[in-house]
Design a protein around this motif. Structure first.
Motif, short mmCIF file in Angstrom:
data_model
loop_
_atom_site.label_atom_id
_atom_site.label_comp_id
_atom_site.label_asym_id
_atom_site.label_seq_id
_atom_site.Cartn_x
_atom_site.Cartn_y
_atom_site.Cartn_z
N ILE A 90 -2.14 -1.66 -10.00
CA ILE A 90 -3.04 -1.33 -8.89
C ILE A 90 -4.22 -2.28 -8.88
O ILE A 90 -4.90 -2.46 -9.89
CB ILE A 90 -3.51 0.14 -9.02
N ASP A 91 -4.49 -2.89 -7.72
CA ASP A 91 -5.62 -3.80 -7.60
C ASP A 91 -6.67 -3.29 -6.62
O ASP A 91 -7.68 -3.96 -6.38
CB ASP A 91 -5.18 -5.22 -7.23
N VAL A 134 -6.70 -7.62 0.39
CA VAL A 134 -6.41 -6.29 -0.15
C VAL A 134 -7.32 -5.24 0.48
O VAL A 134 -6.87 -4.18 0.92
CB VAL A 134 -6.54 -6.27 -1.70
N VAL A 192 0.86 -1.18 0.00
CA VAL A 192 0.00 0.00 0.00
C VAL A 192 0.90 1.22 0.00
O VAL A 192 1.83 1.33 0.80
CB VAL A 192 -0.95 0.01 1.23
N ARG A 193 0.61 2.13 -0.91
CA ARG A 193 1.41 3.35 -1.06
C ARG A 193 0.51 4.51 -1.43
O ARG A 193 -0.60 4.31 -1.94
CB ARG A 193 2.49 3.15 -2.11
N VAL A 209 -11.81 -2.49 -4.62
CA VAL A 209 -10.86 -3.58 -4.87
C VAL A 209 -11.34 -4.31 -6.11
O VAL A 209 -12.53 -4.64 -6.22
CB VAL A 209 -10.79 -4.54 -3.65
N HIS A 242 -9.61 -9.73 -6.82
CA HIS A 242 -8.76 -9.64 -5.63
C HIS A 242 -9.57 -9.51 -4.34
O HIS A 242 -9.00 -9.46 -3.25
CB HIS A 242 -7.79 -8.47 -5.76
N SER A 259 -3.27 -0.12 -3.45
CA SER A 259 -2.66 -1.43 -3.29
C SER A 259 -2.02 -1.75 -4.64
O SER A 259 -2.70 -1.78 -5.66
CB SER A 259 -3.71 -2.48 -2.93
N ASP A 260 -0.73 -1.95 -4.61
CA ASP A 260 0.03 -2.14 -5.84
C ASP A 260 0.67 -3.53 -5.81
O ASP A 260 1.45 -3.83 -4.90
CB ASP A 260 1.11 -1.06 -5.91
N ASN A 261 0.28 -4.39 -6.75
CA ASN A 261 0.91 -5.71 -6.82
C ASN A 261 1.94 -5.69 -7.95
O ASN A 261 2.23 -4.64 -8.50
CB ASN A 261 -0.15 -6.81 -6.99
N ARG A 306 -6.32 -4.50 4.12
CA ARG A 306 -5.11 -3.66 4.19
C ARG A 306 -5.41 -2.22 3.81
O ARG A 306 -4.93 -1.28 4.46
CB ARG A 306 -4.01 -4.23 3.29
N LEU A 307 -6.21 -2.04 2.78
CA LEU A 307 -6.56 -0.67 2.37
C LEU A 307 -7.41 0.02 3.43
O LEU A 307 -7.20 1.20 3.72
CB LEU A 307 -7.29 -0.69 1.03
#
Length: 170
Positions: free
Chosen positions: A67-68, A103, A2-3, A94, A98, A61-63, A106-107
Motif C-alpha cells: 500500500i502506497d 496516486v 485502487v481497491r 500518500v 509516491h 492504492s496498492d502497488n 487516483r485516490l
C-alpha cells in the motif's frame, strides 16, 4: 490499483499513517508530545475498528510491493462549516516517495466517487492551514475553502481550512 481496504491491511495503514503524519507535520525533530500522539493514534487496532464501522470506507492504492496511499471516507460526520453535508474525506495519505506520481489524484477521484454514491450534494475535508502543497492539490481538483477550524491534540490547537467539493459543479 485502487481497491477497498480489508482487515489484513490494518497494520499497513497504521505504518503508512505514521510515516505520512510525521513527514508532513514534524519538521524540526520529533518530540515526545507528537511521537506519543502518532503512536497512540495510528495502530492496527484503530484501523481494524475503522474498517469494521459501516459509516467508514477506506480505499487503498496498492502497488506491486504494498500500500502506497489511502483515502478514508466517513458518513455521518458533523461538518465544521455551514452548508456542508455529513460526508467527509477524513484522510488522504500518500507515502512521500509516491507523492506527485498520480496516486493522490487516483485516490481522491475514488474517494469522491464513494462520497457521490451516498447521494449527498457535496463532500468536505479539513487540511492543515500550513500545508500549502495539499491546499493547492485540493483547489486544483475542484475544492473551495469554505471555513476554518482547528485540529486538536491534547490542549494544543492547529489551524485547518475546511474545503468543500460540490458534485456536478464545474
Amino acid at each position: 490499483m485502487v481497491r477497498p481496504a480489508v482487515t489484513g491491511d490494518a497494520t499497513s495503514l497504521a505504518a503508512l499513517s505514521i510515516e505520512v503524519w510525521l513527514n508532513t507535520y514534524i519538521r524540526n525533530g520529533v518530540n515526545a508530545f507528537f511521537a506519543d500522539y502518532a503512536l497512540a493514534q495510528y495502530t492496527g487496532a484503530y484501523f481494524g475498528e475503522v474498517l469494521s464501522n459501516s459509516a467508514e470506507r477506506i480505499l487503498v492504492s496498492d502497488n506491486a510491493q504494498g500500500i502506497d496511499g489511502f483515502v478514508r471516507v466517513t458518513t455521518g460526520a458533523a461538518a465544521p462549516a455551514p452548508g456542508c453535508s455529513d460526508v467527509t474525506i477524513a484522510t488522504l495519505y500518500v507515502q512521500p516517495r509516491h507523492q506527485g506520481s498520480g496516486v493522490g489524484k487516483r485516490l481522491l477521484e475514488a474517494g469522491l466517487a464513494c462520497c457521490a454514491a451516498t447521494g449527498r450534494p457535496d463532500a468536505w475535508l479539513t487540511v492543515n492551514a500550513e500545508n500549502e502543497r495539499a491546499i493547492r492539490f485540493y483547489l486544483n481538483h475542484g475544492f473551495q475553502q469554505v471555513g476554518d477550524t482547528h485540529f486538536h491534540i491534547g490542549d494544543q490547537a492547529y489551524p485547518n481550512h475546511v474545503m468543500r467539493f460540490v458534485f456536478g459543479a464545474s
